[in-house]
Design an enzyme around this catalytic site. Structure first.
Site, short mmCIF file in Angstrom:
data_model
loop_
_atom_site.label_atom_id
_atom_site.label_comp_id
_atom_site.label_asym_id
_atom_site.label_seq_id
_atom_site.Cartn_x
_atom_site.Cartn_y
_atom_site.Cartn_z
CB THR A 98 -0.91 -0.09 1.10
OG1 THR A 98 -0.28 -0.04 2.31
CG2 THR A 98 -2.00 -1.19 1.29
CG HIS A 133 -5.85 -1.92 10.97
ND1 HIS A 133 -6.56 -0.89 10.07
CD2 HIS A 133 -5.46 -2.98 10.13
CE1 HIS A 133 -6.78 -1.82 9.01
NE2 HIS A 133 -6.26 -2.86 8.93
CE LYS A 170 -3.08 -0.37 8.13
NZ LYS A 170 -2.23 -1.03 7.54
#
Length: 263
Positions: free
Chosen positions: A99, A154, A158
């Site tokens: 990502t 999350h 993260k």
């Protein structure tokens, strides 16, 4: 299927290796990690907990791609452009779940897709693809009187926010409402919500693998569409399904929607 893994020593790379070994019909032929990775030179199978596979983790991407039908990438954004170029040069199909890609990396994927099949997805879950489709369908049916907002949760480790999946879901909203403007945080005298505004909010804590909810908020009612990931295996399963789909395909850009349509 002969598979190379790029970003092989990370959590997702090891999971792809473990599930590939369990599948029995996947041969891992190469494994790549950063040159400064402490696991350089180790056997990938040992790192994945499946015993020795005879595949040593290296830093040379070209060597890892030799003999591969497809490469699965879960690495870091700055590494994707080089991988795309080398995959195209070696005739290897590319599946990437990395990502935060910048314009240069996205352009590199487009260029590679003129030579080999390429699939990039912010989330490899088949369920998230269905969620995005449901969001688009619901907004089309409900019309402009319903506001749309995205919330993701999350684990505490993260590093990026919002998640790539949250952005994927926001993009599903924008597909129906092209004038949508993303708002990544509200504070102080933020003013009333505008019609075009789509809040994309991130929470962090604990060991949450990934929860994503799209809120469709009307007068006197609301709809909440949620996807919850309970373990990371599902992302690796999705990547392997995508890899199998790409083998033998013509050059071009493909999506998880294409994978779902073929299953």
């Amino acid at each position: 299927m002969k598979l190379a893994i790029h970003g092989a020593t990370g959590r997702m790379g090891r999971t792809v290796a473990r599930l590939s070994h369990a599948a029995g019909n996947v041969q891992i032929v190469g494994a790549v990690a950063r040159a400064d990775d402490e696991d350089q030179g180790k056997d990938l199978g040992s790192l994945a907990g499946v015993g020795n596979l005879g595949v040593v983790v290296g830093a040379d991407v070209s060597s890892a791609l030799l003999g591969a039908d497809v490469v699965i990438d879960f690495s870091l954004a700055p590494a994707v452009a080089q991988l795309a170029a080398l995959a195209a040069k070696n005739g290897v199909a590319l599946v990437t779940g990395t990502t935060n890609l910048d314009d240069a990396a996205l352009a590199a994927l487009d260029k590679a897709a003129t030579k080999v099949p390429v699939l990039w997805a912010r989330n490899m879950s088949l369920g998230v693809q269905v969620l995005a489709e449901l969001v688009a369908q619901a907004l089309t049916r409900l019309g402009p009187s319903f506001d749309a907002e995205v919330l993701e949760i999350h684990h505490r480790k993260k590093v990026d926010a919002p998640s790539g999946t949250a952005l994927r879901l926001a993009d599903a909203i924008r597909e129906v409402r092209p004038a949508s403007l993303y708002n990544f945080g509200r504070e102080g005298d933020a003013g009333a919500r505008t019609t075009e505004e789509v809040g994309v909010m991130a929470l962090r804590g604990g060991d949450v693998v990934g929860d994503h909810t799209v809120f469709l908020l009307g007068n006197g009612e609301r709809i909440e569409l949620t996807h919850r990931a309970s373990n990371r295996d599902l992302f690796a399963h999705g990547a392997l399904t995508a890899a199998r789909f790409l083998v033998g395909k013509k050059p071009g850009r493909y999506t998880i929607a294409d994978v779902l349509a073929a299953t």
